[in-house]
Design an enzyme around this catalytic site. Structure first.
Site, PDB file in Angstrom:
ATOM      1  N   LYS A   1       3.380   4.283   0.731  1.00  0.00           N
ATOM      2  CA  LYS A   1       4.146   4.688   1.901  1.00  0.00           C
ATOM      3  C   LYS A   1       3.450   4.055   3.087  1.00  0.00           C
ATOM      4  O   LYS A   1       3.979   4.544   3.864  1.00  0.00           O
ATOM      5  CB  LYS A   1       2.646   6.696   1.641  1.00  0.00           C
TER       6      LYS A   1
ATOM      7  N   THR B   1      -1.545  14.876   9.030  1.00  0.00           N
ATOM      8  CA  THR B   1      -0.568  14.757   7.427  1.00  0.00           C
ATOM      9  C   THR B   1       0.336  16.124   8.378  1.00  0.00           C
ATOM     10  O   THR B   1       1.510  16.172   7.881  1.00  0.00           O
ATOM     11  CB  THR B   1      -1.315  15.077   6.440  1.00  0.00           C
TER      12      THR B   1
ATOM     13  N   LYS C   1      -5.553   1.030   1.594  1.00  0.00           N
ATOM     14  CA  LYS C   1      -6.070   2.324   2.276  1.00  0.00           C
ATOM     15  C   LYS C   1      -5.401   2.982   1.274  1.00  0.00           C
ATOM     16  O   LYS C   1      -3.823   3.531   0.646  1.00  0.00           O
ATOM     17  CB  LYS C   1      -4.506   2.488   2.903  1.00  0.00           C
TER      18      LYS C   1
ATOM     19  N   ASN D   1      -6.193  21.355   3.929  1.00  0.00           N
ATOM     20  CA  ASN D   1      -5.668  20.299   5.509  1.00  0.00           C
ATOM     21  C   ASN D   1      -4.048  20.032   5.915  1.00  0.00           C
ATOM     22  O   ASN D   1      -3.334  21.222   7.025  1.00  0.00           O
ATOM     23  CB  ASN D   1      -5.968  19.220   5.830  1.00  0.00           C
TER      24      ASN D   1
ATOM     25  N   SER E   1      -5.134   7.797  10.261  1.00  0.00           N
ATOM     26  CA  SER E   1      -6.282   7.258   9.753  1.00  0.00           C
ATOM     27  C   SER E   1      -6.120   5.560  10.713  1.00  0.00           C
ATOM     28  O   SER E   1      -6.441   4.925  10.787  1.00  0.00           O
ATOM     29  CB  SER E   1      -5.308   6.804   7.826  1.00  0.00           C
TER      30      SER E   1
ATOM     31  N   LYS F   1      -6.531   3.948  -3.956  1.00  0.00           N
ATOM     32  CA  LYS F   1      -6.516   5.876  -4.235  1.00  0.00           C
ATOM     33  C   LYS F   1      -8.110   5.840  -4.875  1.00  0.00           C
ATOM     34  O   LYS F   1      -8.333   4.492  -5.523  1.00  0.00           O
ATOM     35  CB  LYS F   1      -6.075   6.344  -4.768  1.00  0.00           C
TER      36      LYS F   1
HETATM   37  N1  GLU Z   1      -4.975  11.015   1.703  1.00  0.00           N
HETATM   38  C1  GLU Z   1      -3.882  10.786   2.618  1.00  0.00           C
HETATM   39  C2  GLU Z   1      -2.951  10.305   1.831  1.00  0.00           C
HETATM   40  O1  GLU Z   1      -2.592  10.579   0.177  1.00  0.00           O
HETATM   41  C3  GLU Z   1      -4.584   9.828   3.594  1.00  0.00           C
HETATM   42  C4  GLU Z   1      -4.986   8.277   3.208  1.00  0.00           C
HETATM   43  C5  GLU Z   1      -5.476   7.690   4.166  1.00  0.00           C
HETATM   44  O2  GLU Z   1      -5.691   7.875   5.047  1.00  0.00           O
HETATM   45  O3  GLU Z   1      -6.010   6.939   3.866  1.00  0.00           O
HETATM   46  O4  GLU Z   1      -1.912  10.058   2.172  1.00  0.00           O
END
Ligand code: GLU
Length: 433
Positions: free
Chosen positions: A93, A189, A69, A220, A357, A105
């Site tokens: 994370k 976030t 993810k 955002n 998410s 990513k």
């Molecule tokens: N891009 C966000 C992060 O760095 C969200 C990632 C997601 O929701 O999968 O945590």
């Protein structure tokens, strides 16, 4: 620091914290290599009829805890090494907040501000065409990141569904609500970062009304955290975007600035030519100057690697909330920790986005949408619990919050690795035969 080094820096941190926390070498070894990396050329027809070729990446870092993810960013500085570092941080994370996911990513090396909306749509669809066999609702689930948003997620889902000829809302999160997105995902976030900041100041016995905050990056995440902290009575004394920032001791009204930014597209322009400027006496500052302001809480919410050994001596805030991924390089962090700066690390502070998410994905799988209150309540539950656990490990084992968060994540990943049988287990088994 070069983009190559950012991944090495991330690996180094994992090795150091892993050794220090007594994590099994197998677990650290598991985290030293990305599982799979796809690099693709994305041909895109431009509005003038020419074709441009962009480079797109997707890294699926680790799958011990579940499907991978993580977001997709559009930025001119995207490199393979950066994507790998970000995918490693996603792995940590998700484990810190206890989600059943590994980390991933993606990114495209592009200056999205130079593309028309139609070019952006073609680029997003080209990205998914290249990645269509690499992602999937049970394999790897992208989401928004720097300079990508709900609309782009909608195009990506649509392309994926067209290619596979199925309905698959769970292939991507952060979608528009009308296309199966979750209420509360957009603010998630920032809200998660706000929740951990409130936990931190409660435990430190601080009064929100006395606190002055500087936020680097009004995207955002930066916008929502600033807005929510302002609602608690904190003074948001500095804000910036990629072109520069503004500073005013009496504090800004975050919402008016955000609104102006939506129309003018830049924070600085807002203050001189337009209405907000007239409301508040302010000073224009650079992004570097913002980092060195005498504030109580500094919130880097833009890109990685902004606090380095070269500028760390200028940083004066006693509290730093990492809303960006990887804003503090490890050598700079040691200096800050020595000085007693409390840093809430990215893998905890910005985990609210991926948490909602996850909620979106769960709603898509069950076909049942939650209310905004349900989303917010469950997010608060996850963030407060994760913060409490990390805080406890930090106190019990005398670690920094990052070290505690990593240790916690490594133990979770370690439990999953161990559940398949450890070396000791198999050795014992052999002896019994
Ligand atoms: N891009 C966000 C992060 O760095 C969200 C990632 C997601 O929701 O999968 O945590």
């Amino acid at each position: 620091m070069s983009r190559q080094d950012i991944f090495q820096d991330a690996l180094q941190r994992v090795r150091e914290i892993g050794a220090d926390a007594g994590v099994a070498p197998e677990v650290i070894a598991e985290l030293m290599h990305p599982k799979a990396m796809l690099t693709a050329t994305l041909p895109v027809r431009m509005d003038d009829g020419s074709t441009r070729y962009f480079v797109g990446y997707r890294c699926r870092y680790n799958t011990v805890l579940g499907p991978t993810k993580g977001g997709v960013r559009y930025h001119p500085q995207v490199t393979q090494a950066e994507v790998q570092a970000l995918a490693l941080w996603m792995t940590i994370k998700c484990a810190v907040v206890g989600l059943p996911y590994g980390g991933a990513k993606g990114g495209v090396n592009v200056q999205p501000k130079e593309l028309s909306p139609l070019e952006l749509e073609r680029l997003s669809r080209a990205y998914v065409r290249a990645m269509a066999d690499f992602i999937g609702p049970n394999i790897d689930i992208p989401a928004p990141d720097v300079y990508t948003n709900a609309r782009i997620m909608g195009w990506m889902m649509d392309e994926y569904e067209a290619i596979h000829r199925v309905r698959a809302p769970g292939v991507i999160t952060g979608k528009p609500i009308a296309l199966g997105g979750s209420l509360g995902r957009e603010e998630a976030t920032g809200r998660g970062a706000y929740l951990v900041t409130m936990e931190l100041i409660r435990r430190q016995g601080l009064d929100p009304k006395q606190l002055r905050v500087a936020v680097q990056g009004l995207g955002n995440a930066g916008y929502h955290v600033a807005r929510l902290l302002q609602l608690e009575g904190m003074r948001i004394v500095a804000l910036s975007d990629s072109r520069g920032g503004i500073h005013a001791e009496q504090g800004f009204d975050v919402d008016s600035i955000w609104k102006e930014k939506q129309s003018s597209r830049r924070v600085r322009a807002v203050y001189c030519a337009q209405s907000v400027c007239e409301l508040v006496e302010h000073q224009q500052i650079s992004n570097q100057e913002l980092l060195g302001l005498d504030v109580d809480i500094l919130i880097p919410a833009a890109l990685e690697g902004v606090i380095t050994p070269d500028n760390v001596d200028q940083v004066r805030a006693p509290y730093i909330i990492e809303v960006a991924n990887g804003p503090i390089l490890s050598d700079a962090e040691s200096v800050l920790l020595e000085r007693g700066t409390v840093i809430v690390p990215d893998v905890l502070a910005n985990a609210g986005g991926v948490t909602v998410s996850y909620f979106e994905w769960v709603q898509n799988r069950s076909g049942y949408a939650w209310t905004l209150d349900e989303v917010r309540e469950r997010l608060a539950e996850v963030m407060t619990r994760a913060f409490g656990e990390v805080w406890q490990v930090a106190a019990d084992e005398e670690r920094s919050l990052r070290s505690a968060a990593y240790a916690r994540a490594f133990r979770r990943i370690g439990d999953a690795v161990g559940a398949h049988g450890t070396r000791e287990y198999f050795q014992e088994g052999r002896q019994q035969d």
